[in-house]
Design a protein around this motif. Structure first.
Motif, PDB file in Angstrom:
ATOM      1  N   THR A 129       0.833  -1.206   0.000  1.00 50.78           N
ATOM      2  CA  THR A 129       0.000   0.000   0.000  1.00 50.78           C
ATOM      3  C   THR A 129       0.863   1.251   0.000  1.00 50.78           C
ATOM      4  OG1 THR A 129      -1.771  -1.131   1.193  1.00 50.78           O
ATOM      5  CG2 THR A 129      -1.796   1.263   1.244  1.00 50.78           C
ATOM      6  N   PHE A 130       1.934   1.233   0.798  1.00 54.97           N
ATOM      7  CA  PHE A 130       2.776   2.426   0.859  1.00 54.97           C
ATOM      8  C   PHE A 130       3.570   2.629  -0.425  1.00 54.97           C
ATOM      9  CE2 PHE A 130       5.600   5.676   2.193  1.00 54.97           C
ATOM     10  CZ  PHE A 130       4.890   6.356   3.164  1.00 54.97           C
ATOM     11  N   SER A 131       3.863   1.559  -1.129  1.00 56.51           N
ATOM     12  CA  SER A 131       4.516   1.705  -2.435  1.00 56.51           C
ATOM     13  C   SER A 131       3.629   2.548  -3.340  1.00 56.51           C
ATOM     14  CB  SER A 131       4.762   0.324  -3.055  1.00 56.51           C
ATOM     15  OG  SER A 131       5.690  -0.422  -2.295  1.00 56.51           O
ATOM     16  N   GLY A 132       2.318   2.265  -3.277  1.00 59.09           N
ATOM     17  CA  GLY A 132       1.353   3.062  -4.050  1.00 59.09           C
ATOM     18  C   GLY A 132       1.282   4.492  -3.567  1.00 59.09           C
ATOM     19  N   LYS A 133       1.290   4.686  -2.243  1.00 64.51           N
ATOM     20  CA  LYS A 133       1.247   6.047  -1.691  1.00 64.51           C
ATOM     21  C   LYS A 133       2.468   6.852  -2.122  1.00 64.51           C
ATOM     22  CE  LYS A 133      -1.405   5.064   2.523  1.00 64.51           C
ATOM     23  NZ  LYS A 133      -1.381   5.122   3.989  1.00 64.51           N
ATOM     24  N   LEU A 134       3.636   6.198  -2.105  1.00 68.41           N
ATOM     25  CA  LEU A 134       4.870   6.880  -2.493  1.00 68.41           C
ATOM     26  C   LEU A 134       4.827   7.238  -3.979  1.00 68.41           C
ATOM     27  CD1 LEU A 134       7.673   7.878  -1.738  1.00 68.41           C
ATOM     28  CD2 LEU A 134       8.550   5.572  -2.169  1.00 68.41           C
ATOM     29  N   ALA A 135       4.321   6.317  -4.796  1.00 73.23           N
ATOM     30  CA  ALA A 135       4.181   6.593  -6.234  1.00 73.23           C
ATOM     31  C   ALA A 135       3.251   7.775  -6.462  1.00 73.23           C
ATOM     32  CB  ALA A 135       3.658   5.356  -6.961  1.00 73.23           C
ATOM     33  N   ASN A 136       2.151   7.803  -5.721  1.00 71.58           N
ATOM     34  CA  ASN A 136       1.186   8.898  -5.849  1.00 71.58           C
ATOM     35  C   ASN A 136       1.797  10.224  -5.396  1.00 71.58           C
ATOM     36  OD1 ASN A 136      -1.594   9.828  -6.352  1.00 71.58           O
ATOM     37  ND2 ASN A 136      -1.676  10.140  -4.138  1.00 71.58           N
ATOM     38  N   PHE A 137       2.555  10.183  -4.299  1.00 69.84           N
ATOM     39  CA  PHE A 137       3.235  11.379  -3.783  1.00 69.84           C
ATOM     40  C   PHE A 137       4.215  11.933  -4.814  1.00 69.84           C
ATOM     41  CE2 PHE A 137       7.010  13.161  -1.707  1.00 69.84           C
ATOM     42  CZ  PHE A 137       6.459  14.138  -0.882  1.00 69.84           C
ATOM     43  N   LEU A 138       5.023  11.060  -5.401  1.00 63.88           N
ATOM     44  CA  LEU A 138       6.024  11.503  -6.373  1.00 63.88           C
ATOM     45  C   LEU A 138       5.363  12.002  -7.656  1.00 63.88           C
ATOM     46  CD1 LEU A 138       8.698   8.688  -5.896  1.00 63.88           C
ATOM     47  CD2 LEU A 138       8.763  11.031  -5.022  1.00 63.88           C
ATOM     48  N   LYS A 139       4.243  11.411  -7.994  1.00 62.94           N
ATOM     49  CA  LYS A 139       3.512  11.826  -9.203  1.00 62.94           C
ATOM     50  C   LYS A 139       2.863  13.193  -9.018  1.00 62.94           C
ATOM     51  CE  LYS A 139      -0.603  10.556 -11.908  1.00 62.94           C
ATOM     52  NZ  LYS A 139      -1.741   9.618 -11.998  1.00 62.94           N
ATOM     53  N   THR A 140       2.189  13.386  -7.879  1.00 62.77           N
ATOM     54  CA  THR A 140       1.417  14.616  -7.672  1.00 62.77           C
ATOM     55  C   THR A 140       2.236  15.757  -7.080  1.00 62.77           C
ATOM     56  OG1 THR A 140       0.677  13.817  -5.494  1.00 62.77           O
ATOM     57  CG2 THR A 140      -0.744  13.334  -7.385  1.00 62.77           C
ATOM     58  N   LYS A 141       3.223  15.436  -6.229  1.00 62.98           N
ATOM     59  CA  LYS A 141       3.974  16.490  -5.540  1.00 62.98           C
ATOM     60  C   LYS A 141       5.333  16.783  -6.186  1.00 62.98           C
ATOM     61  CE  LYS A 141       0.826  16.901  -2.348  1.00 62.98           C
ATOM     62  NZ  LYS A 141       0.983  16.395  -0.986  1.00 62.98           N
ATOM     63  N   LYS A 142       5.898  15.804  -6.868  1.00 63.61           N
ATOM     64  CA  LYS A 142       7.234  15.976  -7.456  1.00 63.61           C
ATOM     65  C   LYS A 142       7.210  15.919  -8.984  1.00 63.61           C
ATOM     66  CE  LYS A 142       9.204  16.116  -3.392  1.00 63.61           C
ATOM     67  NZ  LYS A 142       9.833  17.353  -2.878  1.00 63.61           N
ATOM     68  N   THR A 200      -0.293   7.989   7.484  1.00 66.87           N
ATOM     69  CA  THR A 200      -1.215   8.554   8.483  1.00 66.87           C
ATOM     70  C   THR A 200      -2.675   8.214   8.209  1.00 66.87           C
ATOM     71  OG1 THR A 200      -1.260  10.618   7.208  1.00 66.87           O
ATOM     72  CG2 THR A 200       0.327  10.475   9.006  1.00 66.87           C
ATOM     73  N   GLY A 201      -2.925   7.160   7.450  1.00 68.74           N
ATOM     74  CA  GLY A 201      -4.310   6.792   7.146  1.00 68.74           C
ATOM     75  C   GLY A 201      -4.358   5.791   6.006  1.00 68.74           C
ATOM     76  N   GLU A 202      -5.566   5.429   5.619  1.00 67.77           N
ATOM     77  CA  GLU A 202      -5.739   4.402   4.594  1.00 67.77           C
ATOM     78  C   GLU A 202      -5.754   4.960   3.173  1.00 67.77           C
ATOM     79  OE1 GLU A 202      -9.223   2.193   5.540  1.00 67.77           O
ATOM     80  OE2 GLU A 202      -8.485   1.510   7.492  1.00 67.77           O
ATOM     81  N   LYS A 203      -6.107   6.229   3.013  1.00 68.12           N
ATOM     82  CA  LYS A 203      -6.218   6.791   1.676  1.00 68.12           C
ATOM     83  C   LYS A 203      -4.850   6.932   1.015  1.00 68.12           C
ATOM     84  CE  LYS A 203     -10.426   9.390   2.794  1.00 68.12           C
ATOM     85  NZ  LYS A 203     -11.041  10.731   2.906  1.00 68.12           N
ATOM     86  N   MET A 204      -4.855   6.980  -0.316  1.00 68.32           N
ATOM     87  CA  MET A 204      -3.613   7.027  -1.071  1.00 68.32           C
ATOM     88  C   MET A 204      -2.826   8.329  -0.877  1.00 68.32           C
ATOM     89  SD  MET A 204      -2.708   4.316  -2.722  1.00 68.32           S
ATOM     90  CE  MET A 204      -3.241   3.302  -1.358  1.00 68.32           C
ATOM     91  N   ASP A 205      -3.482   9.364  -0.385  1.00 66.92           N
ATOM     92  CA  ASP A 205      -2.755  10.617  -0.129  1.00 66.92           C
ATOM     93  C   ASP A 205      -2.364  10.767   1.340  1.00 66.92           C
ATOM     94  OD1 ASP A 205      -5.271  11.011   0.892  1.00 66.92           O
ATOM     95  OD2 ASP A 205      -5.656  12.900  -0.144  1.00 66.92           O
ATOM     96  N   ALA A 206      -2.578   9.701   2.140  1.00 68.95           N
ATOM     97  CA  ALA A 206      -2.254   9.748   3.569  1.00 68.95           C
ATOM     98  C   ALA A 206      -0.780   9.410   3.774  1.00 68.95           C
ATOM     99  CB  ALA A 206      -3.148   8.790   4.363  1.00 68.95           C
ATOM    100  N   ILE A 207       0.078  10.284   3.285  1.00 66.61           N
ATOM    101  CA  ILE A 207       1.521  10.135   3.393  1.00 66.61           C
ATOM    102  C   ILE A 207       2.112  11.504   3.702  1.00 66.61           C
ATOM    103  CG2 ILE A 207       1.566  10.262   0.856  1.00 66.61           C
ATOM    104  CD1 ILE A 207       4.322   9.014   0.883  1.00 66.61           C
ATOM    105  N   ASP A 208       3.017  11.553   4.660  1.00 68.46           N
ATOM    106  CA  ASP A 208       3.665  12.807   5.024  1.00 68.46           C
ATOM    107  C   ASP A 208       5.175  12.618   5.085  1.00 68.46           C
ATOM    108  OD1 ASP A 208       1.440  14.478   5.328  1.00 68.46           O
ATOM    109  OD2 ASP A 208       1.075  13.774   7.371  1.00 68.46           O
ATOM    110  N   VAL A 209       5.902  13.648   4.666  1.00 67.38           N
ATOM    111  CA  VAL A 209       7.337  13.673   4.916  1.00 67.38           C
ATOM    112  C   VAL A 209       7.520  13.777   6.432  1.00 67.38           C
ATOM    113  CG1 VAL A 209       9.451  15.011   4.591  1.00 67.38           C
ATOM    114  CG2 VAL A 209       7.823  14.765   2.694  1.00 67.38           C
TER     115      VAL A 209
END
Length: 451
Positions: A114-127, A274-283
Motif C-alpha cells: 500500500t505504501f509503495s502506491g502512496k509513495l508513487a502517488n506522492f512523487l507523481k502529484t507532488k514531485k 497517516t491513514g488508509e487513503k492514497m494521499d495519507a503520506i507525510d514527509v
C-alpha cells in the motif's frame, strides 16, 4: 497519534508547576516521570535513560528566563532532545537517477504494498514524476493483484510477470521497461514474510545487489513498537538501507518506534503513513513530531495541507460572491470537500495547539460532516443558491429528505448566516488579506459533530 505518551509527559511536567527555579530535586522528579512515560511508550530502556540524562545535564543550573516558567523551559529542552533523537533534520528521498530506482523492503503486513502506491502517488502529484510500480512478490499472487488495484486507483502503471518466479529477473526487466517507456522513478515492491528469515534476506539481498537502487527503504508498522525497532536492525545489518517508512502512525498511541528507531539503526525516518487513503503520506519532520508528542500541535503542517487544497481561481470566485451577498450552500459544500481532502478530522485537530489536550476524551468522527452534507444535498438548487428563501415549510421538507431533525436544519442555517456575516465583514482591509491567505479554506464550517 501518541495520545498516551502526550498525556503522561504532560503530567510529568506538572511537577514543576509553581517552582521559580529548576533544581536538582524537582528536575530529577520530573525526568523520572518522563523516563517512565518513554518506557510505557515502548522505548528501549537504554535510550530512555540516556535521553533523560542529556536533558538533566542541560537543565541543571540554568536560570529561568523572566518570560518562562521552569516547566516551559524543561519542555523546550525535552522538545529539542526529542527532535535530535528522531533525526534532527528532515531527510529527503534521493531522486537523482534516471530512472531513480527505489527498493521497498519489510515484513508481511507492514503495509509495504500500500505504501509503495502512496509513495508513487506522492512523487507523481507532488514531485511531477512519472513512476512505475513493480510487483516483485513471487510468492503471493494476491500481492501482485493488490499492487495492480493500487496502481489503478492512482493512475500509475504496474509492471508484473506473474509466471516468472525470479525476483531479480523481474526487477531487471522492469528497469529496462522503465527506460524504454519514459518512466523516471521505479518503485519495486518485494516479498515480505511473517518474520525475518534467511531465505527472505538472501532474496532481497540478491535483488539489491543486481539493481543497485538509489534508495532502499524499510517499511515498518509503527504499532509494533519495540519489535519494529528490532526488525529494522535485522534488515539494516543485511541491507544497509537508506531510510525508514513508518506506517499506521495514525493508530499508534505509544510512539516507541518513532522515537527509538533512528537511534538504533542510525538511519532517518523519511516518510510516515497517516491513514488508509492514497494521499495519507507525510514527509517526516522530527521537530514537528516532537511538538505534537508534547501537545504543542503542528501548525506548519496544518497550513501546508490547507495550501495544498488552495485553488486561487475558486478563491477569487468565492470573494466576489461574498461581496455580492451571493455565497450559498453549494459554495459552503465545496469548502467542506476541501477540508475533507486535508485528512482525517482527528489528525487535523491534533495539529491545532492545545486542541488535542482539550479534546483528548472526545471521539472525532472522520465522517463528521456527513449530516451537514446530507442536509445541504436535500435542498433544491434554488435553496442552495439563495438560502434566504428557506422557510419553515422548506426546512421541514429538507429535514425529512436528509433523515435529520428540523432542529439540526435550524442550527445549520444559523451557523451559515453567522459565518456569512463574518466573511462579509472580513472583506475589507486586513480581513480581505487574511481571506486571501486562507485561500480555499475560508468557507470552513464550525467544529463538526463529535461523539
Amino acid at each position: 497519534m501518541f495520545d498516551n505518551l502526550t498525556d503522561k509527559l504532560d503530567k510529568a511536567f506538572h511537577i514543576l508547576k509553581g517552582h521559580g527555579k529548576i533544581t536538582d530535586v524537582n528536575v530529577a522528579d520530573t525526568l523520572k516521570e518522563v523516563r517512565r512515560a518513554l518506557l510505557d511508550a515502548d522505548v528501549n530502556f537504554k535510550i530512555a535513560k540516556d535521553f533523560t540524562t542529556r536533558v538533566k545535564d542541560k537543565a541543571i543550573g540554568e536560570n529561568v528566563l523572566t518570560t518562562l516558567q521552569p516547566g516551559q523551559l524543561l519542555v523546550k529542552l525535552v522538545k529539542d532532545e526529542l527532535t535530535e533523537l528522531m533525526g534532527g533534520d528532515v531527510a529527503g528521498v534521493n531522486l537523482s537517477g534516471n530512472p531513480t530506482v527505489i527498493l521497498m523492503s519489510g515484513l508481511q503486513g507492514s503495509g509495504k504494498t500500500t505504501f509503495s502506491g502512496k509513495l508513487a502517488n506522492f512523487l507523481k502529484t507532488k514531485k511531477n514524476k512519472k513512476p512505475l510500480l513493480v510487483a516483485c512478490d513471487i510468492y503471493r499472487p494476491a500481492a501482485i493483484n493488490q499492487l495492480h488495484v493500487v496502481g489503478d486507483q492512482i493512475g500509475v502503471e504496474v509492471y508484473s510477470e506473474p509466471e516468472n518466479k525470479n525476483a531479480v529477473s523481474i526487477a531487471e526487466n522492469a528497469i529496462k521497461h522503465a527506460k524504454a517507456n519514459g518512466f523516471n522513478v521505479v518503485i519495486i515492491d518485494t516479498a515480505g514474510r511473517l518474520a525475518v528469515d534467511e531465505e527472505m534476506m538472501n532474496e532481497i539481498a540478491n535483488v539489491h545487489k543486481a539493481i543497485t537502487p538509489h534508495e532502499t527503504l524499510f517499511v515498518v508498522d509503527a504499532m509494533t513498537g519495540q519489535d519494529a525497532v528490532n526488525t529494522a536492525k535485522a534488515f539494516n545489518d543485511r541491507l544497509n538501507f537508506d531510510g525508514v517508512i513508518l506506517t499506521k502512525l495514525d493508530g499508534d498511541t505509544r510512539g516507541g518506534a518513532a522515537i527509538s528507531i533512528k537511534s538504533v539503526v542510525n538511519k532517518p525516518i523519511k516518510f510516515i503513513g497517516t491513514g488508509e487513503k492514497m494521499d495519507a503520506i507525510d514527509v517526516f519532520y522530527p521537530s514537528r513530531m516532537a511538538e505534537r508528542i508534547l501537545g504543542m500541535g503542528d501548525v506548519v503542517s496544518l497550513v501546508e495541507r490547507a495550501q495544498a487544497q488552495y485553488d486561487e481561481e475558486e478563491a477569487r470566485k468565492i470573494q466576489k460572491k461574498i461581496a455580492k451577498n451571493e455565497f450559498g450552500f453549494d459554495d459552503f459544500l465545496a469548502q467542506i470537500q476541501q477540508i475533507k481532502k486535508m485528512g482525517s478530522m482527528k489528525d487535523l485537530v491534533g495539529m491545532i495547539p492545545g486542541a488535542g489536550k482539550a479534546l483528548k476524551d472526545v471521539e472525532i468522527e472522520d465522517d463528521a460532516f456527513k449530516h451537514v452534507e446530507a442536509i445541504i444535498q436535500s435542498m433544491t438548487p434554488a435553496e442552495r443558491s439563495k438560502p434566504a428563501i428557506i422557510d419553515v415549510k422548506r426546512k421541514t421538507r429538507i429535514a425529512k429528505g436528509a433523515g435529520r431533525k428540523i432542529e439540526e436544519v435550524n442550527q445549520l442555517m444559523k451557523q451559515f448566516d453567522q459565518m456569512s456575516k463574518m466573511m462579509k465583514m472580513m472583506q475589507g482591509g486586513g480581513g480581505k488579506k487574511l481571506m486571501q491567505m486562507m485561500g480555499g479554506m475560508k468557507g470552513m464550517p464550525s467544529m463538526p459533530r463529535m461523539k
